[in-house]
Design a protein around this motif. Sequence first.
Motif, short mmCIF file in Angstrom:
data_model
loop_
_atom_site.label_atom_id
_atom_site.label_comp_id
_atom_site.label_asym_id
_atom_site.label_seq_id
_atom_site.Cartn_x
_atom_site.Cartn_y
_atom_site.Cartn_z
N ARG A 187 -9.99 2.67 -1.00
CA ARG A 187 -10.12 1.84 0.20
C ARG A 187 -11.03 2.52 1.22
NH1 ARG A 187 -4.38 -0.91 1.93
NH2 ARG A 187 -3.81 -1.77 -0.10
N SER A 204 -6.36 2.16 -5.78
CA SER A 204 -6.89 1.22 -4.78
C SER A 204 -5.83 0.79 -3.77
CB SER A 204 -7.48 -0.01 -5.47
OG SER A 204 -6.48 -0.69 -6.21
N ALA A 238 -3.75 4.01 1.13
CA ALA A 238 -4.38 3.81 2.44
C ALA A 238 -4.82 5.12 3.08
CB ALA A 238 -3.40 3.09 3.37
N GLN A 291 0.84 -1.18 0.00
CA GLN A 291 0.00 0.00 0.00
C GLN A 291 0.88 1.23 0.00
OE1 GLN A 291 -2.00 -0.72 3.83
NE2 GLN A 291 -0.91 1.03 4.68
#
Length: 877
Positions: free
Chosen positions: A623, A600, A603, A566
């Motif tokens: 997310r 995507s 975070a 991420q």
Amino acid sequence: MHILEQRFLRGPNLHADTPCLLSVIDLEDLYGVSSKDIPGFNDALLNLLPSLHGQLLPTGQPGGFAQRLRAGTYLARVVEHVTLTLQSLAGPTVGYGRTRPANGRPGQFRIVVQYQIEKLAEPAFQLAVDLVTALAHGEEFDIAPRLEELRALGTRYAIGTSTAAVLAAAHERGIPTQRITEDANLFQLGWGARQKRLQATTTGDTSYVAVKIASDKQLTKALLQEAGVPVPEGATVTSVEEAQRVARRLRVPVTVKPLDGNQGKGVTTNCATPEEVARAYEFARNYGRRIIVERFVEGRDYRVLVAGGRIAAASFRRPAYVVGDGVSTITELVEIENRNPARGNGHSNVLTRIALDAHAEDMLRRQGYAPDAVPGPGVCVELRSNANLSTGGTAEDVTDLLPESTRQLCVRAASKIGLDVAGIDIVCRDIALPLDEQGGAVIEVNAAPGIRMHQHPSKGEARDAGVAIIDGLMGESNGRIPLVAVTGTNGKTTTTLMIAHAARVAGLGTGVTTTEGVFVNGKRLVKGDCTGYWSARTVLSAPDVDFAVLETARGGILKRGLAFDQCDVGVVLNVSPDHLGLDGIDTIEDLAQVKAVVASSAARAVVLNAEDALCVSMVRRARPGAEVLFFSMEAENPVLLKHLEDGGRGAYFQDNAIVLADGMRQQELMRVESMPSTYGGRARYNIANALAAAAALMASGFSHMQIAAGLSTFVSDSKTNPLRTNVFDVRGVTVIVDYAHNAAAYAALAEMARALLPGQLVGIVTAPGDRRDSDLVQIGEICGERFDELVVYESQSRGRPVGGAVDLILEGAENVVGPSDTLHREIEVDKAIRLGLSLCSPGDVLVFACGSSLQVFIDALRVDDPESADRIEAQAA
């Protein structure tokens, strides 16, 4: 069928968030054949691989893949499921797979399968192809030897149980982990300046000197004795006679072991006679040159784990043994016990298989047994004098029984040796009592102690030793540094450099990847197009990086996946047609799905272009909990306005200024004329890039002042940002060198160039030959409309006949201007440059686009104008 192409997608990718192997196969004569239509195929496959019965259906429902086989499915999908099954039989269980036809290529399929051990995935896939091909043609297939080879690979490259426990604890804490090579059990935990290293239970903080001390048992004893820790008396010897002499002097039974041994290898306890000492010495000599003889401490064997200056766990260790049944021989009892599913070879399982070797036979002789003896029902027969799990022992948790004095003593022992993670071996009658009350002693301090016994005790409460090690190693940190990933069709490099420059101005150690290379703190480490997996790893593994900004290109995502699980902030600048028709990406919507992998993965926040519908649609890919920020060149953009009305944050262009909207407040950050990269506001694409950079920096926690300081001092020239709007003067002609290579980039570049001067605009243009015909024609139409004179040259043919791409671009230009003497065809780049310059007069603007390097332009210029060539070369140096 045969394999056409394979690649490892090592991080989050277009297909999954987990590492996958992507293969393209051609079914050839098996194309269109269903599993139900091949006589005997399903039964033969299920007989060879019964575990296919237990696989979930592609819908995720139970019932077994056998159900799908009998209903009928195409053989590419069978290869997918067989590959997953083979990997699970040889190593860790994997379950995700996906099979899709390759567009426009009948008989070819893209198969994606999850993997955990990279070295296992490829041979497993090859075996699946060979197996399915053979059975589909009615041939016999002996899977046993190939499956055994796979299992050997699985064992060789498996992560040890102790390492796996620590990694599991890291994952639970959200700490990123990376196996440094498949051939070593060495891992990086965290990134950049916050990273740590781990090998089994040895950490990057473990002192080399401490490990050397711990491997020298006599030196360890001396230091422990100095620290007031009870240890057995003894001495180091180099001959049998010396060993017997020390044993006589001690006048008690002794323990004989290698001075620098480990895992209980070569240890014999309770030697009471000269003969036993001699045998023990010879056994120990198999594992070391120098031998230690010390007082045998009577009692039970305990292991206390110290991690980060705290007691993590304690276990009572029992040597390997079997219990008689009155029928089976000792050999048979050992075989029965080794069939216990919890036992494996070495450290591959919770317990280790018991070896009936010479040492075990010596133990049997001491108890009056031979291997073929049949002990009575309930009789316990010991097979080892040491209690290590690695020699077949078992463990019982006793952590809660440790008295405070013993806890302090163990922590003091680890500290004295200098180990951050240590296994303290204690022998005493009862661990619940202080050692000084019962004559107990610390007999060894181990570096890199195994933690299987604590994670999976045979009896008692399991202790998560992995968590204790991670807590001691990482403290409160999750090991992550701020990471911004930038993607899009155009503007990636400039936006990446803008963000990185602002971070450096703010005083952060910055790591950057771009199409020009890998940079750490402004110094280039690697030259070239570095927008993929390995380049990102270079930055994330650099110990002097506090803040990472990674240009993340389409090709890197498709070829290897992301190098990170991420990012903090994901930036998607735009999505326009480019590279279509390659790698299974045929439409602009397909391309948007690739770019959305970055969105995507964010975070903390996603920065999106409010003017690009494909970018806006990525909101649904964000997310949960990730903030969305929009940027727009249009202050009245409806998507932006709605977002700001709802209290969202973003950046927009209004009245020649960059405005930041931070919740309920909208504040002018700076005038665009104060940003050198915008060329007085004429380079609108760099204003858009600055908006995206400002939004990303705001999402990363930078203050308005820090953002303004970074953007106002960022210069986009041939030194800092090669081939991105590099402007030069050649005897009164303004020359712009740029990497534009698609229709959207050419349109933006021509608009900027037209705004510079009132003279005519001359373009020297090209595009790589692997673009679709329609894309090349569109580039020609854009350039034909916008340039007064147009020279088209050949860059990279990439499978086309030389000049093929040139002709298509000229065809597009003729579509808008008709046949004209303003359109010029010149295949060779140097001749095209000189032709373009000859069409210019002072006050004109010349655009040279899609060059592979500035040096190409300099070398072409030098033929007729060496003075200007030298001056530009000096500017770029």
